[in-house]
Scaffold this motif. Structure first.
Motif, PDB file in Angstrom:
ATOM      1  N   GLY A 135       0.803  -1.216   0.000  1.00 57.35           N
ATOM      2  CA  GLY A 135       0.000   0.000   0.000  1.00 57.35           C
ATOM      3  C   GLY A 135       0.834   1.263   0.000  1.00 57.35           C
ATOM      4  O   GLY A 135       1.992   1.287  -0.432  1.00 57.35           O
ATOM      5  N   ALA A 136       0.233   2.343   0.512  1.00 48.83           N
ATOM      6  CA  ALA A 136       0.824   3.679   0.397  1.00 48.83           C
ATOM      7  C   ALA A 136       2.184   3.776   1.082  1.00 48.83           C
ATOM      8  O   ALA A 136       3.088   4.463   0.592  1.00 48.83           O
ATOM      9  CB  ALA A 136      -0.137   4.708   0.987  1.00 48.83           C
ATOM     10  N   ARG A 137       2.325   3.106   2.221  1.00 46.56           N
ATOM     11  CA  ARG A 137       3.596   3.218   2.946  1.00 46.56           C
ATOM     12  C   ARG A 137       4.753   2.643   2.133  1.00 46.56           C
ATOM     13  O   ARG A 137       5.797   3.272   1.973  1.00 46.56           O
ATOM     14  CB  ARG A 137       3.490   2.499   4.288  1.00 46.56           C
ATOM     15  N   ARG A 138       4.567   1.471   1.625  1.00 45.55           N
ATOM     16  CA  ARG A 138       5.631   0.842   0.831  1.00 45.55           C
ATOM     17  C   ARG A 138       5.910   1.660  -0.422  1.00 45.55           C
ATOM     18  O   ARG A 138       7.078   1.858  -0.798  1.00 45.55           O
ATOM     19  CB  ARG A 138       5.226  -0.583   0.462  1.00 45.55           C
ATOM     20  N   ILE A 139       4.858   2.132  -1.069  1.00 48.44           N
ATOM     21  CA  ILE A 139       5.035   2.921  -2.287  1.00 48.44           C
ATOM     22  C   ILE A 139       5.871   4.159  -2.005  1.00 48.44           C
ATOM     23  O   ILE A 139       6.779   4.522  -2.776  1.00 48.44           O
ATOM     24  CB  ILE A 139       3.663   3.306  -2.875  1.00 48.44           C
ATOM     25  N   ALA A 140       5.589   4.841  -0.887  1.00 50.15           N
ATOM     26  CA  ALA A 140       6.318   6.071  -0.549  1.00 50.15           C
ATOM     27  C   ALA A 140       7.794   5.791  -0.270  1.00 50.15           C
ATOM     28  O   ALA A 140       8.678   6.538  -0.705  1.00 50.15           O
ATOM     29  CB  ALA A 140       5.665   6.733   0.662  1.00 50.15           C
ATOM     30  N   LEU A 141       8.075   4.717   0.471  1.00 46.43           N
ATOM     31  CA  LEU A 141       9.469   4.377   0.771  1.00 46.43           C
ATOM     32  C   LEU A 141      10.226   3.975  -0.492  1.00 46.43           C
ATOM     33  O   LEU A 141      11.373   4.394  -0.705  1.00 46.43           O
ATOM     34  CB  LEU A 141       9.513   3.251   1.796  1.00 46.43           C
ATOM     35  N   GLU A 142       9.600   3.183  -1.335  1.00 48.89           N
ATOM     36  CA  GLU A 142      10.249   2.762  -2.576  1.00 48.89           C
ATOM     37  C   GLU A 142      10.486   3.943  -3.504  1.00 48.89           C
ATOM     38  O   GLU A 142      11.547   4.039  -4.147  1.00 48.89           O
ATOM     39  CB  GLU A 142       9.416   1.693  -3.276  1.00 48.89           C
ATOM     40  N   ALA A 143       9.523   4.858  -3.551  1.00 48.46           N
ATOM     41  CA  ALA A 143       9.673   6.037  -4.407  1.00 48.46           C
ATOM     42  C   ALA A 143      10.832   6.905  -3.930  1.00 48.46           C
ATOM     43  O   ALA A 143      11.582   7.473  -4.743  1.00 48.46           O
ATOM     44  CB  ALA A 143       8.374   6.836  -4.431  1.00 48.46           C
ATOM     45  N   ALA A 144      10.987   7.027  -2.625  1.00 47.51           N
ATOM     46  CA  ALA A 144      12.090   7.820  -2.081  1.00 47.51           C
ATOM     47  C   ALA A 144      13.436   7.198  -2.440  1.00 47.51           C
ATOM     48  O   ALA A 144      14.385   7.910  -2.800  1.00 47.51           O
ATOM     49  CB  ALA A 144      11.944   7.926  -0.565  1.00 47.51           C
ATOM     50  N   CYS A 145      13.530   5.872  -2.361  1.00 49.51           N
ATOM     51  CA  CYS A 145      14.763   5.189  -2.746  1.00 49.51           C
ATOM     52  C   CYS A 145      15.062   5.384  -4.230  1.00 49.51           C
ATOM     53  O   CYS A 145      16.210   5.605  -4.622  1.00 49.51           O
ATOM     54  CB  CYS A 145      14.656   3.699  -2.440  1.00 49.51           C
ATOM     55  N   LEU A 146      14.020   5.292  -5.051  1.00 49.63           N
ATOM     56  CA  LEU A 146      14.192   5.472  -6.495  1.00 49.63           C
ATOM     57  C   LEU A 146      14.654   6.887  -6.817  1.00 49.63           C
ATOM     58  O   LEU A 146      15.585   7.091  -7.621  1.00 49.63           O
ATOM     59  CB  LEU A 146      12.876   5.168  -7.211  1.00 49.63           C
TER      60      LEU A 146
END
Length: 353
Positions: free
Chosen positions: A113-124
């Motif tokens: 969900g949103a939490r994982r998406i936000a963390l992955e986007a920050a890493c990217l």
């Protein structure tokens, strides 16, 4: 190779990590973030009880974001709910800095969900990596227990028990708030997910079971809680204040991981202010029981070097060592959410042998 390191926070664990960075020949401290106004502007060496190093502490995150660094050791004090530090970690990742957290993230990919998406986007965005490291979470289950199963041709169940004497912890709000001591057992349901301490611990330690399961090549269907609290047998004077007789003096956090309908993994953590409710008044730090073929039992103690006369505890030193050994791994890992490898041993080539 030298790694440029930012230390985030200088509580009991953070200060020990700061000392380890300053002392290590392969680490260069380039920044220090602090929460306390009394530390702002002080030299990091002074805060760490070392000689001055020329790095001044700041409480402005923008100053930290502007620094050139390979990695941030994130040691913020845990606060409910789990994930409450995501916002600042995301900013660090977006700025191009890898992050090693001592407060969970054993299996950051577990959270959809949103939490994982936000963390992955920050890493990217920052081409950076997030990884958890520490003793528990970080080492006991994800590494020690998993490695021990390598001597088994069959594993039916893995049980881990941890015992932590909390009497010396000084921070009042942390002890009586985040950890739940001093609560009324009659009105405290530790399995209520809305209770502050439970909302924090459940997320952090269910990740440990998830990471263990991944290393054993199975998928958990669910994690159930079996938490319990125990009342003080008498008034207790501890470093953080007073626990009155009848109030919570011992919390046993307990998570059970199921593969299908079968319980396979159990993590039990005893945080205690008195030994009354322990079966063994002098337990080891960890007991790891593997039921299988053969069965294995490990009892693990962590002790200081006899020549170390400092006030730092063996557990603090162990956590700092685990973090230091994780830094080359997180810096070399591909950008994204990273599960710590099963083994991150001491690197003699970096340690100065």
């Amino acid at each position: 190779m030298t790694y440029k390191v930012i230390q985030w926070a200088t509580g009991a664990m953070g200060k020990t990590c700061l000392q380890a960075v300053i002392d290590h020949p392969a680490m260069e401290l380039v920044g220090l973030y602090v929460y306390g106004a009394d530390k702002v502007g002080k030299d990091a060496g002074t805060i760490a009880r070392r000689d001055p190093v020329g790095v001044l502490a700041t409480s402005h995150i923008d100053e930290v974001l502007a620094l050139d660094a390979d990695v941030v050791i994130h040691c913020a004090r845990i606060l409910p709910p789990f994930g409450s530090h995501d916002a600042e970690i995301i900013r660090l990742l977006e700025s191009g800095k890898n992050v090693v957290s001592i407060n969970g993230y054993s299996d950051p990919g577990r959270w959809n969900g949103a939490r994982r998406i936000a963390l992955e986007a920050a890493c990217l965005k920052g081409k950076s990596t997030l990884m958890g490291a520490g003793l528990n979470p970080g080492h006991a289950g994800e590494q020690l227990a998993v490695i021990a199963t390598g001597a088994c041709s069959q594993v039916d169940r893995v049980d881990i028990a941890e015992y932590v004497d909390c009497r010396a912890v000084k921070h009042h709000d942390y002890v009586f708030g985040s950890l739940g001591f001093g609560s009324d057992p009659a009105t405290t349901d530790p399995n209520d997910t809305t209770w502050g301490p439970a909302s924090l611990m459940n997320g952090m330690y269910s990740e440990v079971l998830s990471a263990m399961a991944a290393r054993l090549n199975v998928e958990l269907q669910r994690v159930e809680t079996e938490h319990s609290v125990f009342a003080a047998a008498e008034d207790l004077e501890i470093a953080a204040g007073t626990i009155s007789k009848g109030r919570v003096s011992h919390v046993n956090w307990r998570w059970a991981g199921y593969v299908g309908d079968v319980r396979r993994l159990t993590l039990s953590i005893h945080w205690f202010m008195e030994t009354t409710h322990l079966a063994d008044p002098a337990p080891p730090l960890w007991e790891i029981d593997i039921v299988g073929q053969p069965c294995m039992r490990l009892k693990v103690e962590v002790e200081k070097n006899p020549q170390d006369t400092s006030r730092v505890t063996a557990e603090q030193l162990g956590l700092a060592g685990a973090v230091i050994n994780a830094i080359p791994v997180v810096c070399d890992a591909p950008a994204g959410l990273c599960m710590r490898p099963v083994a991150t041993p001491y690197r003699a080539d970096l340690g100065g042998w």
